[in-house]
Design a protein around this motif. Structure first.
Motif, PDB file in Angstrom:
ATOM      1  N   MET A   1      44.463  29.382  44.385  1.00  0.00           N
ATOM      2  CA  MET A   1      44.597  30.252  43.385  1.00  0.00           C
ATOM      3  C   MET A   1      43.329  30.475  42.685  1.00  0.00           C
ATOM      4  N   ALA A   2      42.257  29.800  42.959  1.00  0.00           N
ATOM      5  CA  ALA A   2      40.911  30.118  42.457  1.00  0.00           C
ATOM      6  C   ALA A   2      40.199  31.354  43.233  1.00  0.00           C
ATOM      7  N   GLU A   3      40.994  31.724  44.367  1.00  0.00           N
ATOM      8  CA  GLU A   3      40.329  32.728  45.143  1.00  0.00           C
ATOM      9  C   GLU A   3      41.231  33.978  44.595  1.00  0.00           C
ATOM     10  N   ARG A   4      40.748  35.063  45.380  1.00  0.00           N
ATOM     11  CA  ARG A   4      41.373  36.460  45.004  1.00  0.00           C
ATOM     12  C   ARG A   4      42.924  36.450  45.720  1.00  0.00           C
TER      13      ARG A   4
ATOM     14  N   ARG B   1      57.467  43.536  32.537  1.00  0.00           N
ATOM     15  CA  ARG B   1      55.886  42.811  31.922  1.00  0.00           C
ATOM     16  C   ARG B   1      55.685  41.720  32.434  1.00  0.00           C
ATOM     17  N   ASP B   2      56.335  41.085  33.776  1.00  0.00           N
ATOM     18  CA  ASP B   2      55.959  39.944  34.417  1.00  0.00           C
ATOM     19  C   ASP B   2      54.849  40.415  35.354  1.00  0.00           C
ATOM     20  N   THR B   3      53.920  39.419  35.099  1.00  0.00           N
ATOM     21  CA  THR B   3      52.880  39.739  36.279  1.00  0.00           C
ATOM     22  C   THR B   3      52.962  38.660  37.680  1.00  0.00           C
ATOM     23  N   HIS B   4      52.826  39.436  38.955  1.00  0.00           N
ATOM     24  CA  HIS B   4      53.281  38.748  39.924  1.00  0.00           C
ATOM     25  C   HIS B   4      51.816  38.465  40.802  1.00  0.00           C
ATOM     26  N   TYR B   5      51.634  37.387  41.333  1.00  0.00           N
ATOM     27  CA  TYR B   5      50.606  37.058  42.243  1.00  0.00           C
ATOM     28  C   TYR B   5      51.012  36.541  43.813  1.00  0.00           C
ATOM     29  N   LEU B   6      50.221  36.920  44.692  1.00  0.00           N
ATOM     30  CA  LEU B   6      50.704  36.095  46.135  1.00  0.00           C
ATOM     31  C   LEU B   6      49.496  36.030  46.706  1.00  0.00           C
TER      32      LEU B   6
ATOM     33  N   ILE C   1      51.769  31.455  48.715  1.00  0.00           N
ATOM     34  CA  ILE C   1      51.757  30.955  47.154  1.00  0.00           C
ATOM     35  C   ILE C   1      52.303  32.065  46.413  1.00  0.00           C
ATOM     36  N   TYR C   2      53.038  31.746  45.760  1.00  0.00           N
ATOM     37  CA  TYR C   2      53.745  32.969  45.029  1.00  0.00           C
ATOM     38  C   TYR C   2      53.843  32.446  43.355  1.00  0.00           C
ATOM     39  N   LYS C   3      53.200  33.039  42.433  1.00  0.00           N
ATOM     40  CA  LYS C   3      52.842  33.029  41.102  1.00  0.00           C
ATOM     41  C   LYS C   3      53.381  33.949  40.260  1.00  0.00           C
ATOM     42  N   THR C   4      54.451  33.984  39.110  1.00  0.00           N
ATOM     43  CA  THR C   4      54.753  34.896  38.278  1.00  0.00           C
ATOM     44  C   THR C   4      54.524  34.337  37.034  1.00  0.00           C
TER      45      THR C   4
END
Length: 411
Positions: A163-166, A176-181, A90-93
């Motif tokens: 996404m509720a997890e780390r 300045r984009d923040t990326h999560y995976l 799962i990839y979120k920006t």
């Protein structure tokens, strides 16, 4: 039934991911590429620019082999590590204007050939072949095809839970984009996601038609050479980023033309009048607010062009597209633009740059006239794809644009 499965990604170690992942190569200026290569030894740009190591411009098959060599070096040095079990990612920006979230997965190449993955653009054969040869040599893919699918409550629920997890990755890029995976590898969740995709009659290419076609060519060639082919080999799949239709962002492409094809301003406006009701909007920035309305910037002034629907016959989904109307009623008959891909008299600006960029380009004398329109909708794209039609080139500018080097799919 869409076959979209988890896979064992090769990806950067957590401490280096922010240094490795890059924007798409074409988004960089020459100066930016040079700076990254000189000051960031972990940048994925070192892999796709292998000639830098030898201070030499390298092209063709020689470059392909060196790309593979640089990639293997990153693995040998522990910059890239392969996951031990198949996973969805799962990839979120999050940017200042938009948040995108989707699932990185492996998608079956057969679905491209069988029209489960549906297209809305033509591809060019030599580009398909070139990228197929590249994939065959390097043995990996790190540029996902952007695919969109109907919103799913099941997938949304699983995504929210994960996404509720780390997050495995959390980093901010220089824009300045923040990326999560997040890595989703537990069997219960992966089986539910896989089953949900299998319920879908079709998914749609948002961006990456040539990458999809090239991946199908590679799969076809590989299976023909493999007497023990089973259909489950890695070459039967390609890297994709699955994003729900509601989360897709579409922009238009503005058109800029270098000259009026020998017409005077008055002659041009008079010929436009046959198909459009024209209003002079003066010098204030203007953007159309409805379908089949266009903006035009000419000789220091904006104009609104309203299609005269009593003169124009809508015969199907293609005839209803604003980029098609602009082409068939202005660009081709009046301005002599026959080939939207290769004519050097036409250029394109993505709509997110707004009308002032069109104004600036014309005011600086680079172009004689500019045109704008509203973005297409996902439904319009789907109607074209469902009927096997193709849109005019540069009909849509679609986001998100994904970073390279974040997840790698090996064949």
């Amino acid at each position: 039934m869409a076959k979209i499965i988890p896979f064992k990604a090769v990806r950067p170690s957590r401490d280096k991911v922010g240094l490795v992942a890059t924007r798409p190569f074409q988004d960089y200026s020459v100066e930016e590429v040079t700076f990254q290569l000189e000051h960031n030894p972990f940048s994925f740009l070192h892999i796709i620019n292998p000639g830098y190591k030898f201070q030499k411009e390298i092209t063709g098959s020689e470059r392909f082999q060196l790309v593979k060599n640089r990639y293997l070096e990153f693995k040998e040095e522990g910059v890239f590590i392969q996951d031990e079990s198949p996973a969805y990612y799962i990839y979120k920006t999050i940017s200042r204007n938009q948040t995108y979230c989707g699932i990185i997965a492996a998608t079956c190449a057969d679905d491209y050939e069988n029209d489960v993955i549906r297209k809305h653009e033509d591809t060019i054969s030599h580009r398909e072949q070139l990228f197929k040869d590249y994939l065959k040599t390097v043995g990996f893919n790190t540029e996902p095809v952007l695919l969109t699918y109907p919103d799913s409550e099941v997938i949304n629920r699983i995504t929210s839970e994960v996404m509720a997890e780390r997050a495995e990755y959390e980093f901010t890029s220089l824009n300045r984009d923040t990326h999560y995976l997040w890595v989703v590898n537990d069997p219960e969740r992966t089986s539910k996601i896989k089953a949900e995709f299998e319920k879908m009659e079709a998914v749609y290419i948002a961006d990456g038609h040539h990458r999809s076609a090239s991946s199908w060519l590679l799969a076809k060639e590989s299976r023909e050479k493999n007497p023990n082919h089973t259909g489950e080999e890695p070459y039967n799949y390609f890297l994709s980023y699955m994003i729900a239709e509601s989360n897709l962002q579409l922009y238009e492409f503005n058109r800029l033309i270098t000259d009026l094809n020998g017409l005077s301003k008055k002659e041009f406006l008079m010929q436009l009048d046959e198909w459009f009701r024209i209003e002079n909007r003066g010098t204030e920035l203007y953007k159309p607010s409805k379908k089949h309305h266009f903006s035009m910037y000419l000789d220091g002034e904006f104009y609104s062009l309203y299609l005269r629907k009593t003169n124009y016959e809508f015969t199907g989904p293609l005839s209803e597209l604003d980029p098609y109307i602009l082409f068939i009623r202005i660009l081709k008959p009046l301005l002599g633009i026959e080939d939207l891909k290769n004519d050097r008299r036409i250029s394109y600006l993505p709509g997110r740059n707004e009308s002032f960029e069109v104004k600036k380009a014309v005011d600086e004398g680079l172009y004689a006239v500019g045109f704008g329109m509203l973005p297409l909708t996902v439904d319009e794209i789907k109607k074209i794809a469902d009927q096997g039609l193709t849109m005019p080139p540069k009909s849509t500018c679609i986001e998100p644009k994904l970073r390279s080097g974040l997840t790698v799919y090996e064949f």
